[in-house]
Design an enzyme around this catalytic site. Structure first.
Site, PDB file in Angstrom:
ATOM      1  N   THR A   1      -8.853   3.781 -10.935  1.00  0.00           N
ATOM      2  CA  THR A   1      -8.934   2.350 -11.208  1.00  0.00           C
ATOM      3  C   THR A   1      -9.436   1.595  -9.984  1.00  0.00           C
ATOM      4  O   THR A   1      -9.268   2.059  -8.873  1.00  0.00           O
ATOM      5  CB  THR A   1      -7.512   1.888 -11.592  1.00  0.00           C
ATOM      6  OG1 THR A   1      -7.197   2.490 -12.823  1.00  0.00           O
ATOM      7  CG2 THR A   1      -7.364   0.395 -11.671  1.00  0.00           C
TER       8      THR A   1
ATOM      9  N   GLY B   1      -2.818   0.645 -20.447  1.00  0.00           N
ATOM     10  CA  GLY B   1      -2.058   0.910 -19.234  1.00  0.00           C
ATOM     11  C   GLY B   1      -1.564  -0.379 -18.601  1.00  0.00           C
ATOM     12  O   GLY B   1      -1.510  -1.432 -19.238  1.00  0.00           O
TER      13      GLY B   1
HETATM   14  N1  ASP Z   1      -3.159   2.449 -13.843  1.00  0.00           N
HETATM   15  C1  ASP Z   1      -4.226   2.957 -14.657  1.00  0.00           C
HETATM   16  C2  ASP Z   1      -3.718   3.219 -16.053  1.00  0.00           C
HETATM   17  O1  ASP Z   1      -2.611   3.701 -16.208  1.00  0.00           O
HETATM   18  C3  ASP Z   1      -4.830   4.220 -14.159  1.00  0.00           C
HETATM   19  C4  ASP Z   1      -5.300   4.192 -12.738  1.00  0.00           C
HETATM   20  O2  ASP Z   1      -4.740   3.468 -11.913  1.00  0.00           O
HETATM   21  O3  ASP Z   1      -6.253   4.912 -12.438  1.00  0.00           O
HETATM   22  O4  ASP Z   1      -4.460   2.991 -16.978  1.00  0.00           O
END
Ligand code: ASP
Length: 313
Positions: A180, A210
């Site tokens: 992300t 998410g």
């Molecule tokens: N937090 C993000 C999710 O759970 C994933 C990530 O941080 O890469 O969708």
């Protein structure tokens, strides 16, 4: 009026090990982080607004296929890209968020448009995409979002029947990385802003959302306390309401930014089993970039300090 400005960005956290990274790849990531950070830093030094800086930085990271956001987003089980993003302005506590969008070139700009040009805070799926069309937000074909390496990740995840976070090596499903992207900034007028954008998890169920688009979980900004953008296993970050919790620890308990971030990442999340990290900035321009994983792609710079770029612990 404050004159100090500060900006921090992340490109995901996880099991990012020096031993598994080639020099060329490391240079690519470091270069992409530096370029994006300098885009935001320039806006701030030119007396631009924090909200403009975080949007510009996240757009640039979304356009970089190295990261799991915009072009480069991971695939759902069905082989589609469903993206989530959110943005928040600390002065007005205005916020905009979108989830499960497809074909939108820059999801963060759609989130900002929801904040500024709709009566809503959060739009999802087809409704969000219709709104993007109505507002003339640029769309791209499925081909634009197709990145071979992401598709290969999906095939491996399907074969092993696992849902994985970005860059996870399927041989070892515990070897998790999250790609992300996010940015937090303080402008010369004392305004804080935060932005986060993601493709979510490889092989995720269609419709899964998410923490990234959830105000208070993955993203939060309040001029009185801090701006926060998270990356990690979203299910835990939602349950721990991470970004707002940090703001509350500062506002109601008088903790410093460092104390609040350290408590939430290394104690609260760690005890729950929630892996990941976050970037944060406060009204004094203090920057925190911390994580409980092996690494986090990150960069930060205040107007009175040198640029810091980090990948590993
Ligand atoms: N937090 C993000 C999710 O759970 C994933 C990530 O941080 O890469 O969708």
């Amino acid at each position: 009026m404050t004159t100090k400005t500060a900006i921090a960005i992340h490109g995901g956290a996880g099991t990012i090990l020096r031993s598994q990274m080639s020099e060329a790849k490391e240079a690519q990531y470091a270069g992409a982080l530096k370029d994006a950070l300098l885009v935001g830093d320039k806006i701030l030094l030119d007396k631009g607004l924090a909200i403009d800086a975080v949007e510009a930085v996240v757009r640039q990271l979304e356009d970089t296929p190295l990261f799991n956001a915009g072009k480069g987003s991971v695939f759902t089980h069905e082989g589609r890209n469903e993206m989530d993003a959110s943005i928040m302005e600390g002065k007005s506590l205005m916020a905009g968020a979108i989830s499960g969008v497809y074909n939108v070139k820059n999801p963060i700009t759609l989130a900002r448009t929801v904040m500024e040009n709709s009566e809503h805070v959060f739009l999802s799926g087809g409704g969000a995409v219709d709104f993007a069309k109505k507002m003339g937000i640029p769309l791209e074909s499925d081909d634009y979002f197709f990145v071979q390496y992401r598709y290969d990740q999906l095939q491996k995840a399907r074969e092993n029947d696992v849902i994985i976070l970005d860059h996870t090596s399927v041989k070892n499903a515990d070897n998790k990385k999250f790609g992300t992207v996010g940015a937090v900034a303080l402008d010369a007028y004392g305004n804080l802003a935060a932005a986060t954008s993601t493709g979510g998890m490889t092989n995720k169920q269609h419709g899964r959302i998410g923490d990234s688009p959830i105000i208070g979980a993955g993203t939060y900004a309040n001029n009185k306390t801090c701006a926060v953008s998270c990356t990690g296993h979203g299910e835990y970050f939602m349950r721990a309401v991470v970004a707002y919790d940090i703001s509350c620890l500062i506002e109601y308990k008088g903790l410093t930014l460092k104390e609040a971030c350290t408590f939430v990442v290394h104690k609260k999340l760690a005890e729950m089993g929630g892996e990941g990290g976050l970037i944060a900035v406060d009204p004094n321009g203090n920057i925190e970039m911390l994580f409980n994983t092996e690494g986090m792609y990150r960069a930060g710079k205040a107007s009175d300090s040198e640029l810091i770029i980090g990948i590993y612990k």
